[in-house]
Design a protein around this motif. Structure first.
Motif, short mmCIF file in Angstrom:
data_model
loop_
_atom_site.label_atom_id
_atom_site.label_comp_id
_atom_site.label_asym_id
_atom_site.label_seq_id
_atom_site.Cartn_x
_atom_site.Cartn_y
_atom_site.Cartn_z
N THR A 89 -75.21 -48.07 -43.58
CA THR A 89 -74.65 -49.38 -43.91
C THR A 89 -73.39 -49.65 -43.11
O THR A 89 -73.17 -50.76 -42.62
CB THR A 89 -74.32 -49.45 -45.42
N GLU A 90 -72.54 -48.64 -42.97
CA GLU A 90 -71.30 -48.81 -42.23
C GLU A 90 -71.55 -49.09 -40.76
O GLU A 90 -70.65 -49.59 -40.06
CB GLU A 90 -70.43 -47.56 -42.40
N ALA A 113 -77.40 -40.66 -50.69
CA ALA A 113 -76.38 -41.70 -50.76
C ALA A 113 -75.44 -41.66 -49.56
O ALA A 113 -75.02 -42.70 -49.05
CB ALA A 113 -75.57 -41.57 -52.05
N GLU A 125 -76.97 -46.49 -53.52
CA GLU A 125 -76.93 -46.33 -52.07
C GLU A 125 -78.36 -46.09 -51.59
O GLU A 125 -78.84 -44.96 -51.55
CB GLU A 125 -76.02 -45.16 -51.68
N ASN A 146 -63.76 -48.03 -50.38
CA ASN A 146 -63.08 -48.60 -49.23
C ASN A 146 -62.03 -49.62 -49.64
O ASN A 146 -61.13 -49.93 -48.86
CB ASN A 146 -64.11 -49.25 -48.29
N GLN A 161 -68.32 -42.28 -55.44
CA GLN A 161 -68.44 -42.88 -54.14
C GLN A 161 -67.06 -42.99 -53.50
O GLN A 161 -66.04 -42.98 -54.18
CB GLN A 161 -69.07 -44.28 -54.24
N ARG A 207 -78.48 -52.30 -54.45
CA ARG A 207 -77.24 -52.04 -53.72
C ARG A 207 -76.07 -52.75 -54.39
O ARG A 207 -74.96 -52.23 -54.47
CB ARG A 207 -77.38 -52.47 -52.26
N VAL A 260 -70.15 -53.08 -48.74
CA VAL A 260 -70.53 -51.93 -49.58
C VAL A 260 -70.13 -52.24 -51.02
O VAL A 260 -68.95 -52.50 -51.29
CB VAL A 260 -69.84 -50.64 -49.11
N GLN A 281 -68.79 -51.66 -54.65
CA GLN A 281 -67.85 -50.70 -55.21
C GLN A 281 -67.85 -50.85 -56.73
O GLN A 281 -67.99 -51.96 -57.24
CB GLN A 281 -66.43 -50.96 -54.69
N ARG A 326 -74.98 -44.73 -47.01
CA ARG A 326 -73.66 -45.33 -46.81
C ARG A 326 -73.29 -45.36 -45.33
O ARG A 326 -72.75 -46.33 -44.82
CB ARG A 326 -72.63 -44.57 -47.63
#
Length: 685
Positions: free
Chosen positions: A648-649, A641, A363, A26, A23, A358, A142, A144, A645
């Motif tokens: 989600t962003e 995924a 994702e 961030n 992934q 999640r 998100v 990680q 993602r």
């Protein structure tokens, strides 16, 4: 309940850390050891170094009202014991009324490993740790995760000069324990903490971060004053009167670890400026609408779902139940409450599953259940049985399956109808649900669960109103011979639903899945016809039918192929349209090429209506060509995924989503109900 939901998410997040996931991080992290040759009988300091990207932040060990701190799961050789992580001083960040304890800048979390003297010099010391943390902006979060490994060898403990210098800097950012206890006292809703602090010592915008939960309200303002050799912090109390441990910020990156005991609080003194949400250090960003508005959006969205074609067959079954009740108030209310319970509990279960997966690093988005071929297969089998029963192909003594889903000699049938309604209705997200379901990814667990519950109440609201508003109940038709005809008529939408599920099975799994679905339908119908023949001579025929049906579905599910890869999707309706690629999107934007980006799925009725009515129209396609607009199609029919993602962003948990990127400037988000004029207006403006 707050602690229960948080525990569940943390536990599943730790479980998800077991699975490696490629992934884009961030808040990327790395693991550094102070020495590659730790000495037996000493300790080794490790640093988990995080460098948040611009606009992103990570969390302190107590994240505040929302978030998740660093979670570690170690795999170490014998004789190596990890200590407790030591965190640097965080910053308070108020977002949408929720206080977050965060790190926006590069930082290091230190952990000391005890090296037992039994470890032989020269022995290999492999270190492995699965780490799970949360990366957030002001609008999205998100999960990680990463797995860090180091290969060390027991030795003399020699530390290179540059490493020693770097670790000294990281250690200087770790707060030190205060050598005296602080005092606390509670008066009404005020929680006061008196901290021994010399009058001559410098102090810059103090702030108290609570480590002990449920003692003070994190988002409440803090006031500070100095009375001699005491620093007094006052804020709003929460929960029981009990001591609170925490961290006192005394300057930029400096802090003291505090333990409190009950005691008197000094009077008087001079006020000092405390760190607050209005400071430049901690901007207040009302990124989310107020929770009541989000709850209202989920409620209205759920109500509007009743107008979606995917829900109509289920509403038809409920209509049968209400008609049979014949206006009886008690029966109607029991039925409505049972149906509501089924819908709400299903929405909560779907919500908990989505948030938990999640948090574990998966994702996925809302309506993830219809991206699973096995779920589609089970729904297909159920719809075939219900259709056959409504059409009169077979009957069960005492109740019919179609009726039984709605009225199984009591409230249990209504409950299971509610469950089915939630499963098939939730993929049809509407304009009022988008913000609420997207916010559920960011809010704390309890608030997120309230949103899912509000969605369920919205779906069930029409039947609650019929049950509890006499005038509405009075317009219902009385029972009569027409009920039999209506029941057979309801077999048509149920059969169409089964065909739609079969088509979706084909889209997800290809020809193999289609064949498995057709075989399942044939076998089920043959089984039901056989049951009708023997039911009069075999008293236990209903039980045998149930067992055989469950066994057939369970066995058939083993032969369902997995979802096809994304490259197996069909050609888009718009000539020259591109499949979703975040890198290609960035390239087109850098070249100044306008892009129309839309997210769709075969199970999303709203998406398909918009495509037919607005996007795949000749006038719209001509407009795209005339303006040199590239079209990018993001098909979320199956799990993806990268798409999850991206959604989600942008604060979304599901489809549809429509974005227009002009040659210059930020993207324009279009409404979830489209017309050609709406698209043209967004492009021309």
């Amino acid at each position: 309940m707050h602690w229960l939901f948080r525990w569940l998410l943390v536990a599943l997040a730790l479980l998800g850390a077991q699975v490696a996931s490629a992934q884009q991080l961030n808040v990327p992290g790395r693991l550094v050891a102070e020495t590659d040759a730790p000495a037996p009988g000493s300790s080794l300091t490790l640093a988990f170094v995080f460098e948040p990207k611009a606009g992103w932040h990570g969390y302190w060990e107590n994240p505040g009202d929302a978030g998740l701190g660093l979670q570690l799961e170690w795999k170490l050789p014998a004789g190596i014991t990890p200590g407790k992580p030591r965190f640097p001083v965080p910053k308070p960040l108020l977002i949408g009324g929720l206080m977050n304890h965060v790190y926006e800048e590069p930082h290091a979390i230190l952990v000391d490993l005890a090296i037992d003297s039994s470890v032989q010099s020269g022995t290999s010391v492999p270190l492995e740790v699965a780490a799970n943390w949360l990366a957030c902006t002001d609008t999205i979060c998100v999960p990680q995760q990463d797995r860090f490994t180091l290969q060390l060898r027991a030795g003399g403990g020699t530390v290179e000069f540059n490493k020693r210098k770097q670790f000294d800097q990281w250690r200087s950012a770790i707060p030190v324990p205060l050598d005296q206890n602080a005092r606390y006292a509670i008066s009404g809703k005020t929680y006061a903490i008196a901290i021994p602090y010399p009058a001559s010592a410098p102090l810059d915008r103090p702030y108290f971060f609570a480590l002990t939960t449920d003692r003070i309200r994190y988002a409440a303002p803090q006031a500070a004053r100095r009375a001699g050799d005491w620093l007094i912090i006052t804020t709003e109390a929460q929960g029981q009167a009990a001591p609170v441990d925490g961290l006192l910020r005394i300057g930029d990156g400096q802090g003291l670890l505090i333990r409190t005991v009950a005691g008197p609080i000094p009077k008087g003194g001079d006020e000092v400026a405390a760190l607050g949400a209005s400071d430049k250090l901690t901007p207040a960003v009302p990124a989310l609408p107020a929770l009541p508005w989000l709850l209202l959006g989920a409620l209205v969205g759920g109500l509007l779902l009743n107008l979606m074609p995917c829900v109509f067959p289920i509403l038809g079954l409920k209509a049968l139940t209400l008609a049979k009740a014949g206006g009886d108030q008690r029966e109607a209310r029991q039925d409505a409450l049972a149906y509501t319970a089924g819908v709400v509990l299903s929405c909560l279960a779907l919500g908990v599953t989505m948030l938990s997966l999640r948090a574990a690093g998966e994702e996925i988005g809302w309506a993830f259940q219809l991206q699973e071929p096995v779920v589609i297969f089970a729904l297909l089998a159920l719809m075939v049985v219900v259709t056959a029963n409504l059409a009169g192909l077979f009957e069960l003594p005492g109740f019919a399956v179609g009726d039984g889903l709605t009225r199984k000699s009591g409230m249990s049938g209504s409950f299971w109808t509610g469950v089915l309604a939630a499963v098939v209705a939730t993929p049809c997200t509407g304009p009022f649900m988008a913000a609420a379901m997207g916010a559920a990814l960011l809010l704390p667990a309890v608030e997120a669960m309230l949103l899912f519950a509000s969605l369920g109440i919205g779906i069930a609201l029409p039947f609650l109103m019929i049950a509890y508003v006499p005038r509405m109940r009075a317009i219902l038709p009385k029972p009569g011979p027409w009920l039999g005809r209506f029941r057979r008529l309801m077999a048509i939408p149920m059969g169409l639903t089964a065909l739609a599920l079969l088509w979706l099975m084909w889209r997800l799994t290809g020809t193999e899945g289609l064949l498995a679905g057709v075989v399942a339908i044939v076998l089920l119908l043959a089984m039901l016809i056989g049951y009708r023949i023997v039911q009069a001579r075999l008293p236990k025929a209903p039980l045998l039918l149930l067992i055989a049906g469950i066994a057939m579905v369970a066995v058939g599910a083993q032969f369902i192929p997995e979802s096809r890869n994304a490259d197996a999707k069909g050609e888009p309706a718009i000539p020259g349209a591109l499949p979703f690629d975040a890198g290609k999107l960035a390239e087109l934007r850098a070249q100044g090429t306008p892009v129309f980006l839309y997210f769709t799925a075969d199970w999303c009725v709203t998406c398909k209506v918009n495509e037919a009515a607005a996007i795949n129209r000749d006038e719209t396609i001509r407009l795209f060509e005339a303006k040199g607009i590239k079209v990018m199609v993001c098909d979320f029919t199956r799990r993806d995924a990268a798409i999850a993602r991206f959604l989600t962003e942008h604060g979304r948990s599901g489809v549809p989503l429509y974005l227009f990127y002009p040659r210059r400037g930020e993207a324009k988000e279009l409404p979830q109900i489209l017309t050609p004029d709406i698209i043209a207006e967004a492009i021309e403006s």
